[in-house]
Design a protein around this motif. Sequence first.
Motif, short mmCIF file in Angstrom:
data_model
loop_
_atom_site.label_atom_id
_atom_site.label_comp_id
_atom_site.label_asym_id
_atom_site.label_seq_id
_atom_site.Cartn_x
_atom_site.Cartn_y
_atom_site.Cartn_z
N UNK A 136 -4.93 1.05 5.05
CA UNK A 136 -4.52 1.15 6.46
C UNK A 136 -5.70 1.09 7.41
N UNK A 137 -6.75 1.86 7.14
CA UNK A 137 -7.88 1.89 8.06
C UNK A 137 -8.61 0.56 8.11
N UNK A 138 -8.83 -0.04 6.95
CA UNK A 138 -9.67 -1.24 6.88
C UNK A 138 -8.95 -2.51 7.30
N UNK A 139 -7.63 -2.45 7.43
CA UNK A 139 -6.93 -3.66 7.85
C UNK A 139 -7.34 -4.09 9.26
N UNK A 140 -7.90 -3.14 10.05
CA UNK A 140 -8.31 -3.45 11.43
C UNK A 140 -9.78 -3.84 11.53
N UNK A 141 -10.51 -3.85 10.43
CA UNK A 141 -11.94 -4.16 10.48
C UNK A 141 -12.18 -5.66 10.44
N UNK A 142 -13.30 -6.08 10.99
CA UNK A 142 -13.61 -7.50 11.11
C UNK A 142 -13.62 -8.20 9.76
N UNK A 143 -14.13 -7.54 8.74
CA UNK A 143 -14.24 -8.16 7.42
C UNK A 143 -12.88 -8.53 6.84
N UNK A 144 -11.81 -7.92 7.34
CA UNK A 144 -10.47 -8.15 6.79
C UNK A 144 -9.53 -8.80 7.80
N UNK A 145 -10.08 -9.46 8.80
CA UNK A 145 -9.24 -10.09 9.82
C UNK A 145 -8.34 -11.17 9.22
N UNK A 146 -7.22 -11.38 9.88
CA UNK A 146 -6.27 -12.43 9.51
C UNK A 146 -5.76 -12.23 8.08
N UNK A 147 -5.60 -10.96 7.69
CA UNK A 147 -5.08 -10.67 6.37
C UNK A 147 -3.56 -10.86 6.34
N UNK A 148 -2.95 -10.56 5.19
CA UNK A 148 -1.54 -10.86 4.97
C UNK A 148 -0.60 -10.07 5.87
N UNK A 149 -1.09 -9.02 6.51
CA UNK A 149 -0.23 -8.23 7.38
C UNK A 149 -0.16 -8.77 8.80
N UNK A 150 -1.12 -9.59 9.18
CA UNK A 150 -1.22 -10.05 10.56
C UNK A 150 -0.26 -11.21 10.81
N UNK A 151 0.58 -11.05 11.80
CA UNK A 151 1.51 -12.11 12.20
C UNK A 151 0.95 -12.89 13.38
N UNK A 152 0.35 -12.18 14.34
CA UNK A 152 -0.28 -12.87 15.47
C UNK A 152 -1.31 -11.94 16.08
N UNK A 153 -2.48 -12.48 16.38
CA UNK A 153 -3.52 -11.71 17.05
C UNK A 153 -4.31 -12.58 17.99
#
Length: 547
Positions: A260-277
Amino acid sequence: MKPLYTPFLIAISLTILSCSDEMIDVQPTDQLSDGTLWSSADNAGLFLNDIYNSLNPGPESSIWTNVPSEISNDPLDNFSDNSVSGNIAGIPSYENFALGTYGPSTPIFNRHWRNMYENIRKCNLLIVNVQKADFKEDSKNSLIAQARFLRAYYYKSLVDLYGGVPLILKPLNRNTDGDEIFTARNTYEECVSFIQTECEEASINLPLTVSSENIGRATKGAAWALKGELELYAGKWQDAASTNLKIMESSAGYDLYPDYEKLFHIANENNEEIIFDVQYEAEIKGTIKEKYWNPIHVADGNGWGAVNPTQDLIDSYEFLDGKTEAEGSALFDPSNPYKNRSQRFYGSIIYDGSTWKDDIIYTRLGIPNNRNEIDVPGKGGKTRSGYFLRKLIDPSIVPGNSSGSNAIIWRYAEVLLNYAEAKNEVSGPDPSIYDVVNKVRQRAGLPNLPVGLSQSELRERIRRERRVELAFEGKRLFDLWRWKIADDVFNKPLQGMKISEDGGNLVYEKINIGGGDILFDATKNYLMPIPENVISSNSKISQNSGY
């Protein structure tokens, strides 16, 4: 790979701004003169990039930073019961919203109205010109679909704040249109219906997924997420359930990111949870939110402490047995209230004794020269609540350095909770609701919801789930508004945690936050006032009731 929606800084951009729909009072003096702009899909794509470049995560303030709220020093959660600003001088959430001093002549988001209609005009220009352009149909369809999605996004960002707004679907020109450029407000229902249709029709020609070089562009999932959130906010429960289910049943590959915490970090951007950013790049189009949001003093510099989570929010986080303190959790220890909390708590909150950036942050009283201690009188400049924000801050970024951290608009966890809420309102509890809520809870390390809940009991559990899962993502204020509970929530002072030492033991005391009262008038404050300069420039636009 992160696409760079850099500003399209050539003559056409300057021409667009000169022809903007500022406050609906459009005063263009000429039309686009670049005859080659619409001669190829590539050229039109450059224009589309400029529209993407204008994406706003959160409404744009006319006060202080003049940037979208969700990357500013005063994000939307500061306008709710989730957090307060550690600073108070010149801060809209404190000086205007909390004190109730905002109105048509002192609007909080005056800049937002103008900017959104400038963006809408750009979308209209592209749609009209590409429709009559002479290049391949599939390229035309793709460009138009993306522009329709973006136009719907900009309209929703207005509707969320103001209710019904003028629906302008062509590029206006005073020279040719005369007084027809002055347009009355459409109803809220008309705006909702329009955005629903735009999203659904745009999705036909949007891809299910995009290649790495196109990350950040609109997809079917983005259009459905926009539509599904709109329908949820509008109380169109069956539509919202169906639209969010469509995302869940798609083959786009969306899933919850495991950390949960790391999903918002730069290293993990555009991961499988992101629909639009909204895409950012440090050296080209960056933000300094790490400066704004970090504690006052950290190991590698100084922040502003601009987001202080409230005790009200802290008390909503469950302990690992699935109960809160108020519900009698057996894991609550009054001498160590931060023990045995869920992953979402530890990934979101910096509390007294937290390790952050290879240092320990203390908010307790009594430590000499501690700039992070609680500011009990609430004069501002430290933490007014006894907490700092952890979520969304990348610890690898030195406060003050430009960050390329993207701003997430919709992610899969929200879709699951959107579906759960809407489905419960349609039919009451059913297994599908438990399945999706429990999926979100399991990532946080929490047990499943208790079975046998009534519709109203499940409603309250879903609402709490939204609050903690989506905290600091700009959703809470709109939830309080649409549930029509803001007047009740704001009817009591916000609280923080004062920690002091007595005989070698820490004493935890919940206290009212200094300056932590929010004045809220239920007869009018469920919508923002339309800025006075908008009303004065267009006599056909009526003000929201009560202002």
